[in-house]
Scaffold this active site. Structure first.
Site, PDB file in Angstrom:
ATOM      1  N   TYR A 116       4.423   5.585  11.027  1.00 41.83           N
ATOM      2  CA  TYR A 116       4.661   4.220  11.484  1.00 41.83           C
ATOM      3  C   TYR A 116       5.453   3.361  10.501  1.00 41.83           C
ATOM      4  CZ  TYR A 116       0.314   3.634   8.760  1.00 41.83           C
ATOM      5  OH  TYR A 116      -0.652   3.669   7.772  1.00 41.83           O
ATOM      6  N   ARG A 129       0.855  -1.188   0.000  1.00 44.97           N
ATOM      7  CA  ARG A 129       0.000   0.000   0.000  1.00 44.97           C
ATOM      8  C   ARG A 129       0.891   1.238   0.000  1.00 44.97           C
ATOM      9  NH1 ARG A 129      -2.147   0.871   5.331  1.00 44.97           N
ATOM     10  NH2 ARG A 129      -0.808   2.695   5.367  1.00 44.97           N
ATOM     11  N   HIS A 178      -3.329   4.961   4.431  1.00 48.20           N
ATOM     12  CA  HIS A 178      -4.524   4.121   4.522  1.00 48.20           C
ATOM     13  C   HIS A 178      -5.743   4.877   4.009  1.00 48.20           C
ATOM     14  CE1 HIS A 178      -7.482   1.248   5.963  1.00 48.20           C
ATOM     15  NE2 HIS A 178      -8.109   2.254   6.548  1.00 48.20           N
TER      16      HIS A 178
END
Length: 481
Positions: free
Chosen positions: A382, A369, A373
């Site tokens: 992160y 990805r 998100h």
């Protein structure tokens, strides 16, 4: 044992009631090669070849029900099993024979080697020897839709950042999974999406104007503004409406597939989910449900490494998702999710298996990805930026596929420039129109669920209208009452 049944709903239902969990609908003939216990060595290509070779045999053949469980003796022979254990080589357990062994051996928690990943194009977009091929028309359409999806994501993401829409979620880095899988299906196949598959709708004919209307929740939105942006749906295109709840779509897809099976349709259900969805209980329930009912459903997992901020290393210790299929009796394959041709080949073959053999198939598409998100997330908090950039630049599925179609003489820099320019213009025009289009009327909040609106909803509508009159400053002025 095989029981020939008539092609009618009543006879099928009666038979399933009697044999639930034991028998499955299949169009395998007696001449079809049987699958041995070492089924993991079977290639998708060989299975597809076997299926194609059976076309002439399958014509005018009745559909058969046959057991797919391990051989078992009759129930009355189970009595006295304990007294005969010493002289037996197996235990005749309900559900199948189990061999005995004098060696105490625990099954390893993980295999010595990871399950290999099927691919057709190398990192430079070159066809690997022995790989499959597709024609110019479908290849160019796949590339055009991937580029369109990427452009659409960029523009709608910017629109959200400008405050013009409330939310957005991109498919950046996962365009191949969207478009290649869609290309391998037919319009009769039902799609039960998660929320990162707008490319499937794009392939099926959902227009840029329809995407814009949904994101702006105006009168042109098929959902009439009841869903948040990117929660698309289309009855016409057999694409069930997106739900935010993780993995809840998986059992639904099995139900859809079972319905197609009972109606004798030449179609399957296809559902998508992420690696995070595999950590939900609905995933396990759905795979078991599908295996037992032998439903023609494709489970396509986008293993992109992250469930929002949770890496796969914090989710499970198994070798990804693909190994879970075997535990539930579901045939499975791991595919390079950034290889457009590999995905097209795998999904097309899986569809043949699901429909002809009436069985579920699990596909784990390994990808990454690249985007956040959603617009509510900042993934740089992160995960390292250089990791993101590596996948964005060196492993981009669109660039990789473009190299292949250019090497065939099917694409050029001029065609690329024209496509990107036209798509951008169409999107900007669609957004301007959608932004100015009137919102759905207030009454639409209370309709389309019941044939006759119940009294409690009528009271709520009345209460809301009165509240708006008293506090008009707290409600949007562009919503018609």
């Amino acid at each position: 044992m095989a029981v020939c049944v008539r092609q009618s709903r009543k006879s099928i239902i009666n038979h399933v009631k009697a044999k639930m969990g034991l028998l499955g609908l299949t169009c395998l003939s007696s001449s079809m090669p049987s699958l041995n216990n070492d089924h993991r060595t079977l290639s998708a290509a060989s299975l597809a070849k076997d299926l194609r070779n059976q076309n002439s045999v399958l014509e005018n053949k009745p559909i058969l029900y046959r057991t797919r469980r391990f051989d078992s003796t009759k129930p009355h022979q189970r009595s006295g099993v304990q007294s005969n254990v010493a002289n037996s080589q197996f235990l005749d357990f309900p559900g199948g024979k189990v061999a005995f062994t004098s060696e105490m051996r625990f099954i390893s928690e993980s295999p010595k080697e990871r399950i290999p990943c099927y691919r057709v194009l190398d990192d430079d977009g070159q066809l690997i020897e022995g790989g499959i091929n597709v024609g110019k028309e479908i290849a160019v359409k796949m590339y055009s839709d991937m580029a369109t999806l990427q452009t659409m994501d960029t523009i709608f993401y910017d629109a959200q950042r400008q405050g013009r829409i409330s939310f957005y979620l991109t498919t950046i880095g996962e365009e191949a999974i969207n478009i290649a899988s869609a290309a391998a299906l037919t319009i009769d196949d039902f799609v039960v999406p998660q929320y990162r598959e707008p490319g499937v709708l794009l392939w099926r004919g959902f227009t840029l104007e329809q995407f814009a209307n949904q994101c702006f929740s105006n009168r042109g939105d098929d959902c009439r503004g009841r869903q948040m942006p990117i929660h698309y749906g289309s009855k016409k295109l057999n694409y069930l409406t997106v739900a935010s709840t993780i993995a809840s779509q998986l059992p639904h897809a099995v139900g859809v597939a079972y319905s197609l099976k009972m109606d004798g349709k030449d179609a399957c259900a296809v559902t998508y989910f992420g690696d995070g969805g595999s950590s939900e209980g609905d995933f396990h329930a759905a795979l078991n449900f599908a295996a037992v009912t032998e439903a023609p459903v494709l489970f396509i997992c986008r293993n992109n490494g992250w469930a929002i901020s949770t890496p796969t290393s914090d989710q499970f210790r198994s070798d990804g998702i693909v190994v879970r299929g075997e535990a539930y009796g579901v045939r499975s394959i791991r595919v390079d999710g950034n290889d457009t041709l590999a995905l097209y080949s795998a999904v097309r073959t899986a569809r043949e298996m699901a429909i002809c053999e009436q069985r579920p198939i699990l596909i784990e598409a390994m990808t990454y990805r690249v985007g956040h998100h959603s617009t509510s997330d900042d993934s740089t908090k992160y995960r390292p930026v250089d990791e993101i950039e590596l996948w964005r630049s060196a492993r981009d599925p669109i660039t990789r596929f473009r190299k292949w179609i250019e090497s065939n003489g099917w694409w050029s820099s001029e065609a690329e420039s024209e496509l990107r320019s036209n798509v951008r213009k169409q999107l900007l025009d669609a957004i301007q129109v959608a932004e100015r289009t009137e919102k759905p009327p207030l009454v639409d909040m209370f309709t389309d669920v019941y044939d006759a609106v119940p009294s409690n909803l009528s009271e709520q509508e009345k209460w809301l209208r009165e509240t708006i009159k008293i506090h008009p400053q707290d409600y949007p002025s562009d919503f018609p009452l």
